[in-house]
Write a protein that holds these residues in place. Structure first.
Motif, short mmCIF file in Angstrom:
data_model
loop_
_atom_site.label_atom_id
_atom_site.label_comp_id
_atom_site.label_asym_id
_atom_site.label_seq_id
_atom_site.Cartn_x
_atom_site.Cartn_y
_atom_site.Cartn_z
N ASN A 245 0.82 -1.21 0.00
CA ASN A 245 0.00 0.00 0.00
C ASN A 245 0.86 1.26 0.00
N ARG A 246 1.97 1.20 0.75
CA ARG A 246 2.83 2.38 0.79
C ARG A 246 3.41 2.69 -0.58
N VAL A 247 3.92 1.62 -1.25
CA VAL A 247 4.56 1.88 -2.54
C VAL A 247 3.53 2.34 -3.58
N LYS A 248 2.30 1.76 -3.50
CA LYS A 248 1.24 2.23 -4.41
C LYS A 248 0.96 3.71 -4.19
N ALA A 249 0.78 4.06 -2.91
CA ALA A 249 0.46 5.47 -2.58
C ALA A 249 1.61 6.37 -3.04
N ASP A 250 2.84 5.87 -2.85
CA ASP A 250 4.02 6.66 -3.24
C ASP A 250 4.02 6.93 -4.75
N ILE A 251 3.77 5.87 -5.53
CA ILE A 251 3.79 6.03 -6.99
C ILE A 251 2.69 6.98 -7.44
N GLU A 252 1.49 6.80 -6.83
CA GLU A 252 0.38 7.69 -7.21
C GLU A 252 0.71 9.14 -6.88
N GLU A 253 1.36 9.31 -5.72
CA GLU A 253 1.74 10.66 -5.31
C GLU A 253 2.76 11.25 -6.29
N GLN A 254 3.71 10.41 -6.72
CA GLN A 254 4.71 10.89 -7.70
C GLN A 254 4.05 11.31 -9.01
N VAL A 255 3.06 10.49 -9.43
CA VAL A 255 2.34 10.82 -10.68
C VAL A 255 1.65 12.16 -10.53
N ALA A 256 0.92 12.32 -9.43
CA ALA A 256 0.17 13.56 -9.23
C ALA A 256 1.12 14.77 -9.21
N ARG A 257 2.28 14.57 -8.54
CA ARG A 257 3.22 15.69 -8.41
C ARG A 257 3.80 16.08 -9.78
N ARG A 258 4.16 15.02 -10.52
CA ARG A 258 4.76 15.30 -11.84
C ARG A 258 3.74 16.01 -12.76
N LEU A 259 2.49 15.56 -12.70
CA LEU A 259 1.48 16.20 -13.54
C LEU A 259 1.28 17.66 -13.13
N ARG A 260 1.31 17.90 -11.80
CA ARG A 260 1.18 19.28 -11.31
C ARG A 260 2.34 20.14 -11.80
N GLU A 261 3.56 19.55 -11.70
CA GLU A 261 4.74 20.29 -12.18
C GLU A 261 4.57 20.69 -13.65
N LEU A 262 4.13 19.73 -14.46
CA LEU A 262 3.97 20.03 -15.89
C LEU A 262 2.93 21.12 -16.11
N ALA A 263 1.80 21.03 -15.40
CA ALA A 263 0.75 22.04 -15.56
C ALA A 263 1.27 23.41 -15.15
N ASP A 264 2.02 23.44 -14.03
CA ASP A 264 2.57 24.73 -13.57
C ASP A 264 3.53 25.32 -14.61
N ALA A 265 4.39 24.42 -15.14
CA ALA A 265 5.37 24.90 -16.12
C ALA A 265 4.65 25.46 -17.34
N ALA A 266 3.57 24.78 -17.77
CA ALA A 266 2.82 25.26 -18.94
C ALA A 266 2.20 26.62 -18.64
N ALA A 267 1.65 26.75 -17.42
CA ALA A 267 1.02 28.02 -17.06
C ALA A 267 2.06 29.14 -16.99
N ARG A 268 3.24 28.79 -16.44
CA ARG A 268 4.29 29.82 -16.37
C ARG A 268 4.74 30.25 -17.76
N ALA A 269 4.90 29.25 -18.65
CA ALA A 269 5.33 29.57 -20.02
C ALA A 269 4.29 30.48 -20.68
N ASP A 270 3.03 30.19 -20.38
CA ASP A 270 1.96 30.98 -20.94
C ASP A 270 2.06 32.43 -20.48
N LEU A 271 2.29 32.57 -19.16
CA LEU A 271 2.37 33.93 -18.61
C LEU A 271 3.61 34.66 -19.08
N ALA A 272 4.69 33.87 -19.32
CA ALA A 272 5.96 34.50 -19.69
C ALA A 272 5.92 35.06 -21.11
#
Ligand code: PHE
Length: 370
Positions: free
Chosen positions: A67-94
């Motif tokens: 369960n820990r490793v599953k939660a960890d992987i899901e958390e990594q996925v969510a974080r990476r997707l957030r990072e990408l969305a943020d980067a896209a938003a920043r590029a847009d604003l820039a």
């Protein structure tokens, strides 16, 4: 495998996933990597198969690690997707978008050259007391020809080979039927100009099956040929913005007597250097080719008038009593003059247009020059 080894390899999967996901930059690739680890046949599921072989007492510990490793992987996925969305938003604003910049100007449109010419001509004549009159483009044979002294068997009909809708209905071949319609509904004094489309079976660089004429008519007591001449001299001088004269060449139209072709002094060379032509150059249009080869028309002569000093602009004359009879105007009391000119031709002469088709093609490179 022991419980400890299983737990160690689960934790190893979590770390491995970190390396897998780091370079991925789009959601589809990230979801595919997630399935490689957490899917039904994924790496974590493979490890879970070993669970059944463990002594029951060890299973809860390993289950918790799963369960820990599953939660960890899901958390990594969510974080990476957030990072990408943020980067896209920043590029847009820039992106440098200055919303306060004025818009790029859209080229302003303007009236078509022929419309300008029509309005100018009407303006000039209106200053002399002429008002605009109109008539239909699909006209009766009677208004177009018969009432204008041109019965069905009249040879002059050949001069205006026209389009027949039926035996009695034509596309008007000139604006002269507006004379008839005006005189049918108004009593003298009459002063009208009638600009409008006309139709003829003609088609070359200076003739089009559809073109625009401007008709003029004045009827009153005591109207004479000098009034006609004065009006036309005034018109060409105003329209070409220089002092120009006109000359009349005796000609035949069934609805005027006397009738004439109207020439204006060449606005380009003003009749120089050859000087104004002598009387023998005043030959009718059919002799134009002959005139071109005359000495004054040879090399170095004005391109516009071919060295003749004159430009043909239309027809004119005194209203024939036969026309007054058709519209019940007393020709003993009233006289009148009429003239007709092609507006395409006026613009060709003044603005240097050398093919009549340019007016109708809608080519922006032509239109924007005027
Ligand atoms: N309607 C004649 C034409 O189109 C021109 C004209 C008008 C001649 C008025 C005389 C008087 O050829």
């Amino acid at each position: 495998m022991s419980a400890d080894q299983l737990i160690a390899s689960l934790e190893q999967l979590g770390r491995e996933f970190q390396h897998v996901i780091r370079p991925l930059a789009d959601e589809q690739a990230i979801r595919a990597a997630q399935a490689q680890f957490l899917g039904k046949k994924g790496k974590v599921s493979e490890v879970m198969k070993e669970l059944g072989r463990l002594p029951p007492a060890d299973r809860p510990l390993v289950g918790a690690a799963v369960n820990r490793v599953k939660a960890d992987i899901e958390e990594q996925v969510a974080r990476r997707l957030r990072e990408l969305a943020d980067a896209a938003a920043r590029a847009d604003l820039a992106r440098a978008v200055d919303v306060t910049l004025p818009a790029r100007p859209v080229g302003g449109g303007h009236l078509h050259l022929l419309t300008q010419v029509r309005l100018e001509a009407v303006q000039i004549f209106s200053e002399l007391g002429f008002v605009v009159a109109e008539g239909p483009q699909i006209e009766t044979d009677w208004h177009t020809f018969e009432a204008l002294g041109t019965p069905k068997d009249h040879p002059a009909r050949d001069m205006q080979d026209t389009f027949y809708v039926s035996d009695e209905i034509v596309l008007r071949s000139h604006t002269s039927p507006v004379q008839i319609r005006t005189m049918q509904t108004q009593a003298p004094p009459i002063r009208i100009v009638a600009p409008g489309h006309v139709f003829r079976r003609d088609d070359d660089a200076t003739h089009s099956p559809m073109f625009t004429q401007l008709e003029g008519l004045a009827v009153d007591e005591g109207i004479s040929f000098t009034d006609l001449k004065g009006v036309l001299i005034h018109f060409v001088s105003r329209f070409f913005a220089r002092d120009l004269t006109v000359r009349f060449r005796p000609s035949y139209f069934p609805f005027v007597e006397p009738g004439a072709e109207v020439d204006m002094q060449c606005s380009f060379c003003m009749g120089a250097p050859q000087g104004l032509p002598r009387a023998e150059d005043a030959r009718p249009r059919s002799a134009a080719g002959e005139r071109d080869r005359s000495p004054s028309g040879a090399g170095g002569a004005c391109r516009l008038c071919k060295g003749t000093g004159w430009l043909e602009i239309g027809g004119a004359g005194m209203v024939d009593p036969v026309v007054f009879a058709a519209v019940n105007i007393d020709s003993e009391r009233y006289t009148g003059f009429a003239f007709g000119m092609g507006l395409e031709r006026m613009a060709m002469l003044r603005n240097g247009v050398d093919n009549i088709k340019f007016y109708y093609e809608g080519d922006i490179r032509f239109l924007e020059q005027f």
